[in-house]
Scaffold this motif. Structure first.
Motif, PDB file in Angstrom:
ATOM      1  N   PRO A  57       0.834  -1.035  -0.085  1.00 41.99           N
ATOM      2  CA  PRO A  57      -0.202  -0.012  -0.027  1.00 41.99           C
ATOM      3  C   PRO A  57       0.866   1.300  -0.059  1.00 41.99           C
ATOM      4  O   PRO A  57       0.526   2.131  -0.648  1.00 41.99           O
ATOM      5  N   ILE A  58       1.969   1.157   0.793  1.00 48.05           N
ATOM      6  CA  ILE A  58       2.713   2.468   0.632  1.00 48.05           C
ATOM      7  C   ILE A  58       3.209   2.555  -0.873  1.00 48.05           C
ATOM      8  O   ILE A  58       3.185   3.849  -1.180  1.00 48.05           O
ATOM      9  N   GLU A  59       3.702   1.399  -1.443  1.00 48.22           N
ATOM     10  CA  GLU A  59       4.010   1.775  -2.855  1.00 48.22           C
ATOM     11  C   GLU A  59       2.885   2.470  -3.795  1.00 48.22           C
ATOM     12  O   GLU A  59       3.142   3.156  -4.647  1.00 48.22           O
ATOM     13  N   LYS A  60       1.628   2.247  -3.357  1.00 45.38           N
ATOM     14  CA  LYS A  60       0.433   2.797  -4.084  1.00 45.38           C
ATOM     15  C   LYS A  60       0.744   4.259  -4.054  1.00 45.38           C
ATOM     16  O   LYS A  60       0.378   4.902  -4.780  1.00 45.38           O
ATOM     17  N   PHE A  61       0.909   4.659  -2.799  1.00 47.39           N
ATOM     18  CA  PHE A  61       0.963   6.048  -2.298  1.00 47.39           C
ATOM     19  C   PHE A  61       1.896   6.861  -2.923  1.00 47.39           C
ATOM     20  O   PHE A  61       1.997   7.894  -3.841  1.00 47.39           O
ATOM     21  N   LEU A  62       3.205   5.978  -3.222  1.00 48.37           N
ATOM     22  CA  LEU A  62       4.289   6.714  -3.937  1.00 48.37           C
ATOM     23  C   LEU A  62       3.996   6.692  -5.161  1.00 48.37           C
ATOM     24  O   LEU A  62       4.333   7.613  -6.266  1.00 48.37           O
ATOM     25  N   ALA A  86       3.421  13.895 -10.047  1.00 50.03           N
ATOM     26  CA  ALA A  86       4.593  14.659 -10.313  1.00 50.03           C
ATOM     27  C   ALA A  86       4.964  14.714 -11.789  1.00 50.03           C
ATOM     28  O   ALA A  86       5.634  15.601 -12.182  1.00 50.03           O
ATOM     29  N   SER A  87       4.983  13.310 -12.218  1.00 49.40           N
ATOM     30  CA  SER A  87       5.141  13.634 -13.781  1.00 49.40           C
ATOM     31  C   SER A  87       4.536  14.322 -14.824  1.00 49.40           C
ATOM     32  O   SER A  87       4.847  14.489 -15.829  1.00 49.40           O
ATOM     33  N   LYS A  88       3.149  14.808 -14.155  1.00 52.22           N
ATOM     34  CA  LYS A  88       2.445  15.582 -14.836  1.00 52.22           C
ATOM     35  C   LYS A  88       3.273  16.909 -14.686  1.00 52.22           C
ATOM     36  O   LYS A  88       2.435  18.012 -15.408  1.00 52.22           O
ATOM     37  N   GLY A  89       4.023  17.383 -14.091  1.00 53.84           N
ATOM     38  CA  GLY A  89       4.425  18.607 -13.889  1.00 53.84           C
ATOM     39  C   GLY A  89       4.015  19.344 -12.928  1.00 53.84           C
ATOM     40  O   GLY A  89       4.427  20.524 -12.532  1.00 53.84           O
ATOM     41  N   GLN A  90       3.293  18.889 -11.836  1.00 54.12           N
ATOM     42  CA  GLN A  90       2.607  19.674 -10.571  1.00 54.12           C
ATOM     43  C   GLN A  90       3.770  19.686  -9.867  1.00 54.12           C
ATOM     44  O   GLN A  90       4.277  18.577  -8.945  1.00 54.12           O
ATOM     45  N   PHE A 126       3.309  18.027  -6.119  1.00 58.07           N
ATOM     46  CA  PHE A 126       3.531  16.569  -6.171  1.00 58.07           C
ATOM     47  C   PHE A 126       4.815  16.160  -6.443  1.00 58.07           C
ATOM     48  O   PHE A 126       5.574  15.185  -6.146  1.00 58.07           O
ATOM     49  N   VAL A 127       5.788  16.948  -7.166  1.00 56.85           N
ATOM     50  CA  VAL A 127       7.113  16.865  -7.460  1.00 56.85           C
ATOM     51  C   VAL A 127       8.075  16.907  -6.200  1.00 56.85           C
ATOM     52  O   VAL A 127       8.720  15.725  -5.822  1.00 56.85           O
ATOM     53  N   LEU A 128       7.605  17.876  -4.965  1.00 58.61           N
ATOM     54  CA  LEU A 128       8.373  17.762  -3.996  1.00 58.61           C
ATOM     55  C   LEU A 128       7.832  16.770  -2.946  1.00 58.61           C
ATOM     56  O   LEU A 128       8.422  16.214  -2.277  1.00 58.61           O
ATOM     57  N   TYR A 129       6.400  16.419  -3.073  1.00 51.37           N
ATOM     58  CA  TYR A 129       6.029  15.456  -2.144  1.00 51.37           C
ATOM     59  C   TYR A 129       6.492  14.155  -2.414  1.00 51.37           C
ATOM     60  O   TYR A 129       6.885  13.240  -1.504  1.00 51.37           O
ATOM     61  N   ALA A 130       6.638  13.837  -4.145  1.00 51.49           N
ATOM     62  CA  ALA A 130       7.323  12.574  -4.273  1.00 51.49           C
ATOM     63  C   ALA A 130       8.717  12.473  -3.784  1.00 51.49           C
ATOM     64  O   ALA A 130       9.082  11.606  -3.370  1.00 51.49           O
ATOM     65  N   ALA A 131       9.549  13.529  -4.199  1.00 58.39           N
ATOM     66  CA  ALA A 131      10.852  13.460  -3.655  1.00 58.39           C
ATOM     67  C   ALA A 131      11.028  13.361  -2.208  1.00 58.39           C
ATOM     68  O   ALA A 131      11.973  12.493  -1.819  1.00 58.39           O
ATOM     69  N   LEU A 132      10.280  13.819  -1.510  1.00 61.91           N
ATOM     70  CA  LEU A 132      10.491  13.618   0.074  1.00 61.91           C
ATOM     71  C   LEU A 132       9.903  12.225   0.309  1.00 61.91           C
ATOM     72  O   LEU A 132      10.583  11.616   1.226  1.00 61.91           O
ATOM     73  N   ALA A 133       8.838  11.840  -0.272  1.00 58.19           N
ATOM     74  CA  ALA A 133       8.192  10.526   0.219  1.00 58.19           C
ATOM     75  C   ALA A 133       9.413   9.508  -0.205  1.00 58.19           C
ATOM     76  O   ALA A 133       9.579   8.423   0.383  1.00 58.19           O
ATOM     77  N   TYR A 191      11.099   6.837   2.110  1.00 57.85           N
ATOM     78  CA  TYR A 191      10.902   5.580   1.779  1.00 57.85           C
ATOM     79  C   TYR A 191      12.058   4.514   1.906  1.00 57.85           C
ATOM     80  O   TYR A 191      12.503   3.663   2.443  1.00 57.85           O
ATOM     81  N   LEU A 192      13.421   5.188   1.047  1.00 56.46           N
ATOM     82  CA  LEU A 192      14.575   4.708   1.003  1.00 56.46           C
ATOM     83  C   LEU A 192      15.462   4.716   2.327  1.00 56.46           C
ATOM     84  O   LEU A 192      16.043   3.849   2.849  1.00 56.46           O
ATOM     85  N   LEU A 193      15.424   5.902   3.217  1.00 61.22           N
ATOM     86  CA  LEU A 193      15.882   5.703   4.501  1.00 61.22           C
ATOM     87  C   LEU A 193      15.262   4.676   5.474  1.00 61.22           C
ATOM     88  O   LEU A 193      15.952   3.996   6.218  1.00 61.22           O
ATOM     89  N   ILE A 194      13.982   4.744   5.345  1.00 61.36           N
ATOM     90  CA  ILE A 194      13.267   3.439   6.212  1.00 61.36           C
ATOM     91  C   ILE A 194      13.747   2.148   5.691  1.00 61.36           C
ATOM     92  O   ILE A 194      14.129   1.329   6.705  1.00 61.36           O
ATOM     93  N   PHE A 195      13.981   2.075   4.497  1.00 60.76           N
ATOM     94  CA  PHE A 195      14.343   0.701   3.980  1.00 60.76           C
ATOM     95  C   PHE A 195      15.858   0.356   4.256  1.00 60.76           C
ATOM     96  O   PHE A 195      16.002  -0.718   4.746  1.00 60.76           O
TER      97      PHE A 195
END
Length: 144
Positions: free
Chosen positions: A89-94, A101-105, A108-115, A119-123
């Motif tokens: 489910p986390i991957e669905k949110f990502l 973000a790919s639509k240029g919003q 969402f670019v910022l949210y996606a980068a932070l998320a 995600y990587l740090l938690i992994f």
């Protein structure tokens, strides 16, 4: 799960068939080393993530089912379908964040980068914890 689905703010799905197919149970069994009370507590805390991810995916799943002719007959046209016990489910949110973000919003670019960074740090943290735990098990087994 059904009780949580009824009272969870933002949830728009009922996990009727999904209750039987809880895919998180085997993972919880491994992570908690079979401690049932821990499994129940962690599972109850994780369930909202599954329900919210199912709610997020519902419009796409419904639209796809209608286009493929797989939308169940007899349901009202405004009814949406989804799944509540999907893996990742986390991957669905990502995916949702990255897709927008790919639509240029820019938001969402910022949210996606932070998320993605979170995600990587938690992994990385989790992988290190599991390696420490496995080393402790190996040391314990070698001592016997």
């Amino acid at each position: 799960m059904l009780l949580e689905a009824l009272v969870l703010p933002g949830n728009k799905i009922l996990p009727l068939g999904g209750i039987i197919a809880m895919g998180v149970t085997p993972a919880l069994l491994v992570v908690t080393r079979g401690k049932i009370v821990r499994m129940i507590v962690i599972g109850a805390l994780e369930l909202p993530v599954f329900l919210w991810a199912g709610t997020l995916a519902a419009p796409m799943v419904t639209e796809t089912a209608k286009k493929l002719g797989a939308f169940p007959k007899g349901l009202a046209s405004g009814t949406m379908i989804s799944h509540s016990t999907m893996e990742g489910p986390i991957e669905k949110f990502l995916a949702y964040l990255v897709g927008n973000a790919s639509k240029g919003q820019i938001t969402f670019v910022l949210y996606a980068a932070l998320a993605l960074v979170a995600y990587l740090l938690i992994f990385i943290w989790y992988a290190r914890q599991m390696k420490k735990r496995n080393a402790a098990y190996a040391a314990e087994a070698a001592a016997k």
